[in-house]
Write an enzyme that holds these catalytic residues in place. Structure first.
Site, short mmCIF file in Angstrom:
data_model
loop_
_atom_site.label_atom_id
_atom_site.label_comp_id
_atom_site.label_asym_id
_atom_site.label_seq_id
_atom_site.Cartn_x
_atom_site.Cartn_y
_atom_site.Cartn_z
N ASP A 1 7.82 -7.47 8.03
CA ASP A 1 6.56 -6.72 7.95
C ASP A 1 6.73 -5.42 7.18
O ASP A 1 5.81 -4.99 6.48
CB ASP A 1 6.07 -6.43 9.38
CG ASP A 1 4.72 -5.74 9.41
OD1 ASP A 1 3.80 -6.25 8.75
OD2 ASP A 1 4.58 -4.71 10.09
N LYS B 1 8.02 0.37 15.78
CA LYS B 1 6.73 0.62 16.42
C LYS B 1 6.96 1.25 17.79
O LYS B 1 8.04 1.12 18.36
CB LYS B 1 5.97 -0.70 16.58
CG LYS B 1 5.68 -1.34 15.22
CD LYS B 1 4.37 -2.06 15.22
CE LYS B 1 4.09 -2.69 13.88
NZ LYS B 1 3.30 -1.86 12.97
N LYS C 1 0.41 5.53 -1.90
CA LYS C 1 0.40 6.82 -1.22
C LYS C 1 0.70 7.92 -2.23
O LYS C 1 1.60 7.78 -3.06
CB LYS C 1 1.43 6.85 -0.08
CG LYS C 1 1.01 5.95 1.10
CD LYS C 1 1.94 6.11 2.28
CE LYS C 1 1.68 5.07 3.34
NZ LYS C 1 0.64 5.40 4.31
N GLU D 1 6.32 4.58 13.67
CA GLU D 1 4.93 4.47 14.10
C GLU D 1 4.85 4.63 15.61
O GLU D 1 5.78 4.26 16.33
CB GLU D 1 4.39 3.09 13.74
CG GLU D 1 4.38 2.82 12.25
CD GLU D 1 3.72 1.48 11.96
OE1 GLU D 1 2.49 1.45 11.90
OE2 GLU D 1 4.44 0.49 11.82
N HIS E 1 7.66 -2.37 2.12
CA HIS E 1 7.49 -0.92 2.00
C HIS E 1 8.82 -0.16 1.86
O HIS E 1 8.97 0.68 0.97
CB HIS E 1 6.76 -0.37 3.23
CG HIS E 1 5.44 -1.02 3.51
ND1 HIS E 1 4.60 -1.47 2.52
CD2 HIS E 1 4.81 -1.30 4.68
CE1 HIS E 1 3.51 -1.99 3.08
NE2 HIS E 1 3.62 -1.91 4.38
N HIS F 1 0.81 -1.22 0.00
CA HIS F 1 0.00 0.00 0.00
C HIS F 1 0.84 1.27 0.00
O HIS F 1 0.36 2.34 -0.36
CB HIS F 1 -1.03 -0.01 1.13
CG HIS F 1 -0.47 0.31 2.49
ND1 HIS F 1 0.17 -0.62 3.26
CD2 HIS F 1 -0.45 1.46 3.20
CE1 HIS F 1 0.56 -0.05 4.40
NE2 HIS F 1 0.19 1.20 4.40
C1 BG6 Z 1 1.45 -2.52 7.21
C2 BG6 Z 1 2.15 -3.26 8.32
O1 BG6 Z 1 1.82 -3.07 5.97
O2 BG6 Z 1 1.81 -1.16 7.25
C3 BG6 Z 1 1.79 -2.63 9.66
O3 BG6 Z 1 1.77 -4.62 8.31
C4 BG6 Z 1 2.05 -1.14 9.66
O4 BG6 Z 1 2.50 -3.26 10.72
C5 BG6 Z 1 1.43 -0.48 8.44
O5 BG6 Z 1 1.51 -0.60 10.83
C6 BG6 Z 1 1.87 0.97 8.34
O6 BG6 Z 1 1.15 1.60 7.31
P1 BG6 Z 1 0.87 3.16 7.35
O7 BG6 Z 1 0.24 3.45 6.04
O8 BG6 Z 1 -0.03 3.42 8.52
O9 BG6 Z 1 2.21 3.81 7.54
#
Ligand code: BG6
Length: 485
Positions: free
Chosen positions: A244, A337, A191, A225, A249, A187
């Site tokens: 993860d 995190k 963005k 995060e 990402h 995802h």
């Molecule tokens: C997800 C992870 O792919 O992305 C999560 O599995 C993480 O652990 C999340 O919290 C973060 O996405 P964003 O868009 O909130 O930065």
């Protein structure tokens, strides 16, 4: 339309979500579809079918989704008309993906297509479940004759937990779907600011001459995060931050910074260039892993997941892209995190001017820096040194050119999933990962996991609400640099 211009019309779809009552579906997918419904982007004949193990009828599912929308959509974006339209598209089927029984309901629902008939309706299967279920679900769909060339399957990350297991999953999916029908979602690629990075690099000329090792000192990619693993402990404790976040990402963002210009922005050209970057990453093995990676865990993690664990919730590492453009430029990556802020940024830090020519300016200038802010407040900042106003000589002062999406465009910035879900319906694969990319990313990450395992590298502890372990600061400080906080 040129040969490379995609058709932006959104066709009728039967959009089936496996894991239809799960966290991802309720927090991201259905709110994303709702927002597109508000914009009248969904075809009138589109149906949304939630599949889960829960004993819910269609109405029960509609109530559950309505509740989730009230929770996740800001009040000023809740519109009765759009809510009603979205909710009336919803169906629910109770199904256990591991049990061959109970699939008849899905079969009859999907065979009974509204509108112009089955040939015209695109079937999308969104697998918001663990990747161990991808193969079995695809196989069942195939057995039931529910896979045609019109179908697409969307795979959530992480695919597998290492190179071998990701190959097994990809092989199983590949026995049923052609690669062109498979949409592996990351995802972060949806963005707005990440896509804008492509536009900034390739729809403008000014960056290209300085976008290389001659002018760039280093690159930092941070995804911080504030949340912990809230309700996802089972999954997360098996995965950890490297699988993860970094494998997907962070490496994808590194690719967008480092890739060469594709011949046009479309599926294979973009993915070919990203793949070359992944394959050019200098392998981190043995002693390099000890030297160039940091594993951390926040002190309250064990309490949160209900027992001691050696899973990392923080990673910092130093990567290098071994090619003509980037040789010698460190790419520092970090993610964690329960950190001090929720913030995702890419910092491209340029070299210092070769000579300090303004009197008293030594040590006053700061290197130019391009900051791409993915969140919060999506945008971009170019940090410069400017003259402080006033007649008393030339005093230098840091200043910046600031592009904030909120200010520059009078529009709500769509969530990443909104864009990606429509791209699946439209059949535009550019922002999805191809199998070879996923495997190249695993091939780079796996030796790090192996070395941590072999050397018994325990995560170092950090306190929640901080910037992570001190070792992450040391990693970059050793080379005379600091993280941009
Ligand atoms: C997800 C992870 O792919 O992305 C999560 O599995 C993480 O652990 C999340 O919290 C973060 O996405 P964003 O868009 O909130 O930065």
């Amino acid at each position: 339309m040129s040969a490379h211009t995609p058709d932006l019309a959104v066709p009728a779809c039967d959009f089936t979500v496996f894991g239809g009552t799960g966290d991802l579906a309720l927090r991201k997918l259905l709110p994303g579809l709702y927002q597109r419904e508000r914009q009248h982007n969904l075809h009138p004949d589109t149906r949304i079918i939630g599949v889960s193990r829960h004993d819910l009828d269609h109405d029960g599912y509609r109530d559950l989704v309505t509740q989730a929308l009230f929770e996740h959509i800001p009040d000023d974006q809740l519109e009765a008309g759009a809510l009603h339209r979205l909710v009336s598209r919803l169906h629910h089927l109770r199904l256990d993906a591991t049990d061959p029984e109970g699939w008849d309901g899905l079969h009859s629902l999907l065979k009974d297509t509204p509108g112009d008939g089955a040939e015209e309706t695109i079937r999308v299967y969104y697998l918001a479940v663990g990747s161990d279920l991808f193969g079995p679900v695809c196989e069942r769909l195939d057995d039931l004759g529910l896979v045609t060339p019109q179908c697409r399957v969307v795979l959530e990350k992480p695919i597998g937990s290492d190179l071998a297991s990701s190959r097994v999953v990809n092989d199983a999916v590949g026995r049923v779907f052609e690669e062109s029908q498979v949409y592996r979602i990351d995802h972060y690629l949806g963005k707005e600011s990440v896509q804008n990075l492509l536009v900034t690099r390739f729809a403008n000329i000014f960056l290209e001459p300085i976008w290389n090792s001659r002018w760039v000192d280093h690159v930092q990619i941070t995804v911080a995060e504030t949340l912990g693993v809230a309700g996802r402990g089972d999954y997360y404790d098996q995965a950890g931050a490297l699988r993860d976040m970094v494998q997907n990402h962070l490496l994808q963002m590194l690719c967008l910074v480092a890739m060469e210009p594709p011949t046009y922005v479309g599926g294979d050209p973009v993915r070919d260039e990203k793949l070359k970057v992944l394959r050019a990453l200098t392998p981190l093995t043995g002693a390099d892993v000890d030297r160039f990676t940091v594993r951390g865990q926040y002190t309250t993690y064990g309490e949160e997941i209900g027992g001691p664990s050696t899973t990392e919730t923080f990673v910092a590492l130093r990567a290098e892209v071994q090619n003509w453009r980037w040789a010698g430029v460190p790419f520092y990556l970090r993610t964690g995190k329960r950190l001090a802020t929720k913030e995702s940024t890419i910092e491209v830090v340029f070299k210092e001017p070769p000579h300090a020519m303004f009197p008293h300016s030594e040590g006053v200038t700061t290197p130019n820096r391009l900051t791409i802010r993915m969140q919060p407040d999506e945008g971009m900042q170019l940090h410069l040194t400017a003259k402080h106003p006033g007649p008393g000589g030339i005093r230098l002062h840091p200043a910046s050119l600031d592009l904030s999406y909120d200010h520059a465009f009078d529009e709500r910035s769509p969530d990443a999933y909104e864009r990606l879900l429509l791209d699946v319906m439209r059949g535009i694969p550019t922002l999805f990962m191809r199998r070879d990319e996923v495997e190249a990313a695993w091939a780079w990450v796996e030796p790090i996991l192996d070395q941590w395992d072999r050397a018994g590298v325990e995560p170092v502890r950090y306190h929640p609400g901080t910037n992570g372990p001190a070792a992450a600061a040391t990693l970059i400080a050793r080379e005379g640099r600091t993280w941009q906080e």
